[in-house]
Design an enzyme around this catalytic site. Structure first.
Site, PDB file in Angstrom:
ATOM      1  N   ASP A 177       0.826  -1.206   0.000  1.00  0.00           N
ATOM      2  CA  ASP A 177       0.000   0.000   0.000  1.00  0.00           C
ATOM      3  C   ASP A 177       0.861   1.257   0.000  1.00  0.00           C
ATOM      4  O   ASP A 177       1.858   1.344   0.732  1.00  0.00           O
ATOM      5  CB  ASP A 177      -0.884   0.038   1.251  1.00  0.00           C
ATOM      6  CG  ASP A 177      -2.323  -0.333   0.971  1.00  0.00           C
ATOM      7  OD1 ASP A 177      -2.774  -0.176  -0.179  1.00  0.00           O
ATOM      8  OD2 ASP A 177      -3.010  -0.773   1.908  1.00  0.00           O
ATOM      9  N   GLU A 210     -14.142  -2.005  -2.216  1.00  0.00           N
ATOM     10  CA  GLU A 210     -14.396  -2.180  -0.788  1.00  0.00           C
ATOM     11  C   GLU A 210     -15.705  -1.512  -0.373  1.00  0.00           C
ATOM     12  O   GLU A 210     -16.000  -0.383  -0.776  1.00  0.00           O
ATOM     13  CB  GLU A 210     -13.253  -1.593   0.047  1.00  0.00           C
ATOM     14  CG  GLU A 210     -13.488  -1.737   1.552  1.00  0.00           C
ATOM     15  CD  GLU A 210     -12.275  -1.394   2.401  1.00  0.00           C
ATOM     16  OE1 GLU A 210     -12.391  -1.446   3.645  1.00  0.00           O
ATOM     17  OE2 GLU A 210     -11.211  -1.078   1.839  1.00  0.00           O
ATOM     18  N   GLU A 220      -5.426   4.416  -3.335  1.00  0.00           N
ATOM     19  CA  GLU A 220      -6.871   4.627  -3.228  1.00  0.00           C
ATOM     20  C   GLU A 220      -7.315   5.800  -4.088  1.00  0.00           C
ATOM     21  O   GLU A 220      -6.574   6.772  -4.288  1.00  0.00           O
ATOM     22  CB  GLU A 220      -7.257   4.890  -1.771  1.00  0.00           C
ATOM     23  CG  GLU A 220      -6.998   3.714  -0.850  1.00  0.00           C
ATOM     24  CD  GLU A 220      -7.419   3.972   0.590  1.00  0.00           C
ATOM     25  OE1 GLU A 220      -7.192   3.092   1.440  1.00  0.00           O
ATOM     26  OE2 GLU A 220      -7.981   5.062   0.874  1.00  0.00           O
TER      27      GLU A 220
END
Length: 326
Positions: A129, A227, A160
């Site tokens: 990440d 998600e 993200e």
């Protein structure tokens, strides 16, 4: 170091400067845990980015399996279990480092833990990440941070956000750094979203999510995490793109699933999101084991003769003579 590696790969603690560490005794002679070695994992080729990118369920592929891991033991277990991808996630902040959200974890933290995972040389593709503020300032800053994770041992990075992140995705892809996207409930946006809430529940929000997925694919993402979205929405997104989608709290109609290591093993039990299925209860098992150890120490039951090292008979006899004053 403070461990002696035995022939079967187990270790016996040998504090620096101890007699055992210096005198050359074989610590395997009485090591009680060495009698049942763990079977070696089946040999298989490492998972690659192109291999993951080709895994669409609609084309007949088996769904992808991704789990998080943050250290070498976790990576070895994930590899032996046969998963496809290991995510060194910014969930590290909450399940390992004790923070209340993912915003506190840094690039340094992720580099440290990515390197630990990579040292295990796992077969799954290692994805690291990019934490909050690691890819928001400029393409140059994004590339620099991502390169640190790749040098630490990651095979790809994850970030993200949708269309507003395409410039950063394109910059990374142009630098030959594979990128996994992440849309829907994006934990780094917890404050902007007003908490960890299911996303894309209105028609407009659904259209925007589909557009985000298409934009990430066009920018070069080889896969996309979905998600915290309704199952029906995840199915729409999955159908709209040609790269695989990996769901967490997104229902079954995606190209794969990801769960956090501590959630699926029942190590973290302070919260129980609806989407988590626990496959073990290791927290309680660990508490019980440590309590049993503490009880054995306090009663003198541990260590016993089988966990202790002993002198040869002739040396013991000589020592007894010294003790008797002869």
């Amino acid at each position: 170091g403070n461990g002696t590696r035995t022939r079967d790969g187990s270790s016996v603690m040998t504090p620096a400067g101890s007699r055992l560490a210096l005198d050359g005794d074989d610590p395997t002679e009485e090591a009680p845990m060495s009698s049942t070695p763990t079977p070696a994992a089946a040999s298989r080729a490492p998972i690659t980015v192109p291999g993951v990118a080709a895994r669409k369920v609609r084309d007949g592929a088996v769904p992808l399996v991704m789990v998080t891991a943050y250290d070498a033991p976790g990576a070895r277990m994930a590899s032996e279990a046969g998963v496809d991808l290991i995510l060194v996630g910014d969930s590290l902040a909450m399940v390992v480092l004790g923070y209340d959200d993912t915003l506190q974890v840094t690039v340094d933290d992720l580099v440290h833990h990515t390197a630990a995972v990579a040292r295990a040389k796992p077969h799954p593709l290692v994805v690291a990440d990019l934490p909050w503020l690691a890819y928001h300032l400029s393409p140059e800053d994004t590339i620099r941070n991502a390169a640190r994770l790749i040098r630490a041992g990651a095979g790809a990075v994850k970030l993200e956000g949708g269309r507003k992140r395409t410039r950063m995705v394109e910059a990374l892809v142009d630098t030959e750094i594979p990128v996994m996207g992440h849309i829907g409930l994006t934990p780094q946006s917890v404050h902007a979203m007003g908490g960890f809430k299911v996303q894309a529940k209105s028609a407009d929000a659904i259209r925007l999510l589909v557009d985000d997925a298409k934009a990430l694919e066009h920018a070069g993402c080889f896969s996309i995490v979905l998600e915290g979205v309704p199952s029906e929405v995840a199915a729409l997104v999955t159908e709209a793109v040609d790269v695989p989608t990996i769901g967490i709290g997104a229902g079954p109609d995606v190209d794969g699933q990801v769960l956090v290591y501590h959630d699926l093993l029942g190590i973290e039990d302070r919260m129980a999101p609806k989407f988590v299925r626990r496959y073990a209860s290791l927290r309680q098992a660990s508490v019980d084991a440590m309590a049993a150890y503490a009880a054995d120490v306090r009663t003198g039951a541990f260590p016993g003769p089988e966990e202790s090292y002993h002198l040869a008979a002739d040396v013991a006899e000589t020592l007894a003579l010294y003790g008797s004053g002869a």
